[in-house]
Structure formats: C-alpha cells, structure tokens
Design an enzyme around this catalytic site. Structure first.
Site, PDB file in Angstrom:
ATOM      1  N   GLY A 220       0.829  -1.203   0.000  1.00 50.58           N
ATOM      2  CA  GLY A 220       0.000   0.000   0.000  1.00 50.58           C
ATOM      3  C   GLY A 220       0.860   1.248   0.000  1.00 50.58           C
ATOM      4  O   GLY A 220       2.025   1.221   0.403  1.00 50.58           O
TER       5      GLY A 220
ATOM      6  N   ASP B 160     -12.652   7.877   9.818  1.00 49.29           N
ATOM      7  CA  ASP B 160     -12.315   7.398   8.479  1.00 49.29           C
ATOM      8  C   ASP B 160     -12.738   5.940   8.321  1.00 49.29           C
ATOM      9  O   ASP B 160     -11.975   5.101   7.833  1.00 49.29           O
ATOM     10  CB  ASP B 160     -10.821   7.562   8.219  1.00 49.29           C
ATOM     11  CG  ASP B 160     -10.471   7.423   6.742  1.00 49.29           C
ATOM     12  OD1 ASP B 160     -11.398   7.536   5.902  1.00 49.29           O
ATOM     13  OD2 ASP B 160      -9.300   7.184   6.414  1.00 49.29           O
TER      14      ASP B 160
END
Length: 328
Positions: free
Chosen positions: A126, A242
């Site tokens: 990532g 989030d």
C-alpha cells in the site's frame, strides 16, 4: 596591542574602585543591576520541548520501577512454587539461576534500539500521501510484520504531525483483538516507522469486489465485528473519522480488525454532556421525554415525528441549494 592596553587600563580602574574588603562598589552594583536581563518568557516551542522531556523522563523511570517490581514478583512466585513442590535445594538454585539468566537476556533485548537494518524489506502492499506500507521480516526471529513508513518532511508540510501522534498513541494505548496491533515504532532523520501486525486476508473492499454480495450471516458477522472495533476505540475516548471498507482488514481466520488511524482524534467528553453521568451518579443520562427533552437541566424543542424530520431536512436542503446558487 592598543585594544589590549585599553582593556588593562579599565581593569586597573575597576580594581581601584573596590574597597579594601574586595567587595564591589555601589556604582558597580547599580551597573550590574541595571544591565539588560532576559525577562522574556520562553517560547511555545521551548515549553513544548520541556513538557516532552519531562513526560519522557517520568515515563522512563516509571517503567524502570515497574520492571523491577515485576522481576521481584516473578522470582517470588517461582520460589513459592518450588517450595510447595518439595523441589531439592540444588535444583531450586539451578532454576533460579536460569530465571536470572532469562531476565538478563530480556533486559538486554529491551535496551536494543530497533532500526530498519533489523528487518528485511519485502513487497509493498500500500501507498499513501505520506509514505508506504510494506511487508517486512525481522532478521532475528523471522516473524513477518507490516511496516508503515511515513516521510517527516511531508507530514510537516501538510500539518499532519498531531494526527500521526494521535495514531501512534491510540495504537499503543488500545489493546483489543479488534484493532491492528502495534509492536514498536522508531525513526531516522527522514522517516517515521510503525511496525504493526500483518493481516494476510486483505480488506473488506477486496472481499466485497470478489463476492459482490454477502450472505445475511456474513453481513451480520462483519457488521458486529465493525461495531466492536469502533466501540473499543470509543472506550478510550478516540474517534476514528475514516471508517470505510479499505480500513477494515481481515486476518488469516477471516476476523476483522480496524486499521489506519491517521485521521483519528481524541474525544473531548466535555463537548458531549450526554456521555457523562448525572448528578445522582447512577450512570444514567438525565433525559426525559415528557412533552419535551430535558438535556442537562435544559428544555429543548419536543421530538419531531419521522415525517416532520423528513420535511425539515428537505427544507434545509432547499435553503442550502439556494444559498450556494447565490454565491456562484
């Protein structure tokens, strides 16, 4: 040479003005008193550094005392077990010496400062605005972790230092099976490193893309685990801010864990009076529904029905659209 001579003359003149006891004269005392002194308070940056140094020293010695107490307790427990088990004296001494050896090795490992050189960097899994996340393997043990690498200059430029601190504090404070575990953190001149638990199951977004539609049992299972994960951080007065499928990771057994706390924020309970206890201390919210809502000894408007709430929401949306069209 002339500058040296002038300095020597001034020094002789000062010596003559002193009395016989060697104490300075009144004029010299006044000159010293009237000299400019630094009376300005320390800057905010200096105060922050002082507070950080104080907290570091307090935590360091507190941890040292706790480790010493734990060592004494472990030795005492072993001595009691050996005494109750009728173990011979020679074998008791050997076991106690073995314990001391293990304790010394453990303390040596604790004093070792972790660094990037202690890990073999593997595949990148990532990347983000501040850095990247990659799989790494510890050289000494062979254990596999996820290394989050954050660039300091980019965090400073975007003003995200406090968010990173909050993420690190939350991971270090919250010990829950629903949260990705933080093992250690270290830094160098350019990057900040977070060594976290590696979850090979991927994330919920990948699972949803692969399965398209979850069964009722699967949906109930994952929703329940999501609620537990959010509750675990709310108990420590943090909000995630989030929540999305990309931040819900799966371990090898299919259990879900919450990750990516870069936008988390400490929750100030003073801004939410309904979360605090009432004056009676019974832990119940001081809220009644008799004609209106009593909220911290203040009466607000009565509760609307579902149709009234929908109408009120539509009117607010129309007003907002009209306001934005005027601005444009």
């Amino acid at each position: 040479m002339s500058s040296t001579r002038s300095w020597f003359q001034k020094f002789q003149h000062r010596e003559k003005n002193k009395d016989k006891s060697g104490t300075p004269t009144k004029r010299e005392i006044e000159e010293t008193t009237n000299s400019p002194m630094e009376d300005e308070p320390p800057s905010s940056a200096t105060q922050q550094k002082v507070a950080a140094a104080k907290e570091y020293i307090e935590n360091h010695y507190k941890a040292q005392m706790q480790c010493l107490q734990d060592r004494k307790e472990r030795r005492w427990v072993l001595e009691r077990k050996l005494a109750d088990g009728d173990v011979p004296a020679e074998e008791q001494m050997n076991l106690l010496n073995f314990l001391e050896k293990k304790e010394t090795e453990y303390m040596r490992i604790q004093r070792h400062k972790m660094g990037v050189d202690d890990f073999d960097l593997l595949t990148i899994i990532g990347s983000g605005a501040f850095g990247e996340v990659r799989i790494c393997r510890e050289k000494s043990t062979g254990h596999v972790y996820a290394m989050k690498k954050l660039k300091k200059s980019e965090m400073l430029r975007r003003g995200q230092v406090e968010h990173v601190k909050a993420e690190r504090n939350l991971l270090a404070e919250v010990d829950s099976g629903c949260i990705v575990k933080l093992y250690c953190s270290f830094q160098d001149q350019e990057f900040l490193y977070l060594i976290m638990e590696y979850l090979p199951g991927g994330d919920m977004m990948t699972l949803l893309m692969r399965k398209d539609t979850l069964t009722e049992d699967e949906a109930r299972f994952y929703v329940g685990q999501t609620v537990l994960a959010i509750e675990s951080i709310h108990k420590h007065n943090y909000i995630h801010r989030d929540i999305k499928p990309d931040n819900l990771l799966l371990d090898r057994n299919g259990h879900m864990k919450l990750s990516d706390f870069g936008l988390c924020k400490p929750l100030d309970r003073s801004n939410f009076p309904d979360l605090s206890e009432n004056e009676n201390g019974d832990g119940k919210n001081s809220r009644t529904l008799a004609g209106g809502v009593q909220y911290n000894n203040k009466t607000s408007a009565p509760m609307r029905s579902q149709q009234e709430q929908l109408l009120h929401w539509k009117n607010n949306r129309r007003m907002l659209v009209c306001f934005l069209s005027i601005l444009h």
